[in-house]
Scaffold this motif. Sequence first.
Motif, PDB file in Angstrom:
ATOM      1  N   LEU A  68       2.601  -0.440  -7.413  1.00  0.00           N
ATOM      2  CA  LEU A  68       2.189  -1.499  -8.448  1.00  0.00           C
ATOM      3  C   LEU A  68       2.922  -1.433  -9.686  1.00  0.00           C
ATOM      4  O   LEU A  68       3.120  -2.250 -10.423  1.00  0.00           O
ATOM      5  CB  LEU A  68       0.698  -1.166  -8.765  1.00  0.00           C
ATOM      6  CG  LEU A  68      -0.296  -1.784  -7.916  1.00  0.00           C
ATOM      7  CD1 LEU A  68      -1.797  -1.288  -8.174  1.00  0.00           C
ATOM      8  CD2 LEU A  68      -0.154  -3.324  -7.769  1.00  0.00           C
ATOM      9  N   ARG A  69       3.591  -0.001  -9.912  1.00  0.00           N
ATOM     10  CA  ARG A  69       4.331  -0.097 -11.324  1.00  0.00           C
ATOM     11  C   ARG A  69       5.667  -0.608 -11.378  1.00  0.00           C
ATOM     12  O   ARG A  69       6.355  -0.903 -12.095  1.00  0.00           O
ATOM     13  CB  ARG A  69       4.431   1.465 -11.681  1.00  0.00           C
ATOM     14  CG  ARG A  69       3.414   1.906 -12.631  1.00  0.00           C
ATOM     15  CD  ARG A  69       3.945   3.302 -13.280  1.00  0.00           C
ATOM     16  NE  ARG A  69       4.115   4.465 -12.431  1.00  0.00           N
ATOM     17  CZ  ARG A  69       3.097   5.192 -11.798  1.00  0.00           C
ATOM     18  NH1 ARG A  69       1.907   5.228 -11.978  1.00  0.00           N
ATOM     19  NH2 ARG A  69       3.634   6.037 -10.913  1.00  0.00           N
ATOM     20  N   PRO A  83       0.036   3.237  -3.730  1.00  0.00           N
ATOM     21  CA  PRO A  83      -0.136   2.276  -4.324  1.00  0.00           C
ATOM     22  C   PRO A  83      -0.012   1.978  -5.835  1.00  0.00           C
ATOM     23  O   PRO A  83       0.537   1.091  -6.420  1.00  0.00           O
ATOM     24  CB  PRO A  83      -1.900   1.778  -3.967  1.00  0.00           C
ATOM     25  CG  PRO A  83      -2.239   3.280  -3.372  1.00  0.00           C
ATOM     26  CD  PRO A  83      -1.147   3.911  -2.900  1.00  0.00           C
ATOM     27  N   ALA A  84      -0.178   3.068  -6.474  1.00  0.00           N
ATOM     28  CA  ALA A  84      -0.107   3.307  -7.975  1.00  0.00           C
ATOM     29  C   ALA A  84       1.328   3.108  -8.186  1.00  0.00           C
ATOM     30  O   ALA A  84       1.675   2.031  -9.183  1.00  0.00           O
ATOM     31  CB  ALA A  84      -0.581   4.544  -8.368  1.00  0.00           C
TER      32      ALA A  84
END
Lengths: 418, 228
Positions: free
Chosen positions: A416-417, A412-413
Amino acid sequence: MIRFILADLNRFKAGAFAVVILIALSVALSVTVTLQERAVRLGSARAAEKFDLLVGAAGSETQLALSAEFLQPSPLPLMSGRVLAKLSVDPRVDFAAPVGFGDYADGHPVVGTTSKLIAALSPALAQGAAFASLGDAVIGADVPKRIGAEIKPMHGGAEEGGHTHTEIVYTVTGRMAPTGTAWDRAILVPIRAVWQLHGMSSYDAHDHGDETHGSVEPEGHEHKAHVSVDAAIDEHFDVETPGIPAVLVKPKTIADAYRLRQEYRGEATLAVFPAEVLTRLYATLGDARGLLLAIAIGTQIIVIAAVLLVTIMHVSARQRQIGALRAFGAPRRAVVAIVWGELFLLFLAGFAAGLVIGYGTAHLISATLTATIAIRMPVEFAREDLSLAFWFVGLAVLVSILPALSTLRLSPARALRS
Amino acid sequence: MLALDISGLEMRFPGLDTPVLSLPRLHLPAGRQLAVTGASGSGKSTLVNAITGLETATSGSVSWGETNISALPTGRRDAFRATHIGLVMQDFHLFSGLSAFENVMLPARLSRRLTPAARERALHLLETTGIARPHQNIETLSRGEMQRVAVARALLSKPGVIVADEPTASLDRRTGEDVSELIVRLARQEGATLVVVTHDLALMERLDRRIALDGGRIVEDSAEVRAA
């Protein structure tokens, strides 16, 4: 969940629509092939079940069956009238009806026969009465003529450059109930009128043995006939009976049917079960269906590959959204379910639309065929289609789960980036 | 209300020799408010990802209260985040096609934590954050309103922690101030520990403590300055 999926699909309306259309068309192709093949098979089988046995002059079985069952214009060799005389008095025969083709009126085949055939085709007439004199005619349900209308037969179809018989004008006395067969388009007249019209008062094997009686007439053949339209019909046939292309026979029992077929399979005559000939045709038809279906399934595989490509691109394009869903607390199974659900919904929509389009197309083709050859081709789904449907749904589940599972690997990180 | 305890935390990315983030020790008592500043590339976002469990720590531990989230498997960590950490992001990450209310409810709905009480709370939070028409489609809202919807969403599960990553960076000054005030006030009202990554001086001033990051290390800590 569903609300979110619908809102999401709504955002990608155009793309979703294109995917649905793609799937729908490929499904429609298979559905049409399957339904149409079945329609032709059922339709012709129903058309053939009226008669058990066909007797004609030695020649092509298929041609005999097609001409007598579907009234397709094709030249059939004549056989001796004695065959009819013999069959008429045979105790194993329920009825034997001669059929004489070759004439047309306004594109409808004029078929010489007896009142027994009319009784077999339409036990109760829809209108009027069966023929009583030589100038009478009974029409099939789809012939657009009124009782009392006059029919001027033409030898051969107009498009084949036939000539009009000036010697006789039939008068319509009755109309048969719809039978769903080619006979719905036919005009039935007394066989003796046909014989007289073509100058065949009695059969002479030496003169007529090689003559074909159909849309092809030997050159120089002149009709010098005179037909008395008021003469009563005579449906008693003796050895003097003129030549005929075919006799439709209704045997009393199945055993009789097989015995008769055996007996009339000889040098001069041919006896066939129309159903048998059709079965052989279906085998060919089945091969064609197999090929078409293989092509249809091939297109489906291409479509599925294309859809897969689109969705994989789609999933990577919406990484951010998926990452956000995860970040805000949607469990992974929910994300998988959303991506999977969206795809599966598209598949289902495409499948449903394909069924409707395919069904509609098959109906359209059947209607066109019925208009030309008058055989009703029932377009219907059958039990065995269920397994095809299950296959498709199963495949759709599998194919749509792949991109959905690919979201599991997404961090997810990182999503999101992006 | 959860206390943050970081010890020996290192975050490394493949191909990089030095850790992107290296925090030998950081303690934030429950209910306190922390501002994190630093230039881009200083490790702020990595810190957000580490303390929210969006990324796994290479080594060391991150604990909220009694829970060491760096030791949890992905699914449990996601579940922990969903129930205990409210996230507010710079880009809102609201889902178009849904109303403000539906956006607030979405995480709860997707993780099947939907209760009538949650619906009540969602409406109440939207009222508190000043969204007049909660059933209006999210795209028709102003950016300030969108961020306030995001704040309402972060608070729905009554989280013990609120983590905000540049919550005012994409808003103009006035709207940004409103949102800052809202976040700090609500965190206090709800009794949540607050961690805000920001460049916004006005927002920093509202918070008890400030740390500055550079090259993945803490270079300045207002608590230590005071202690010293």
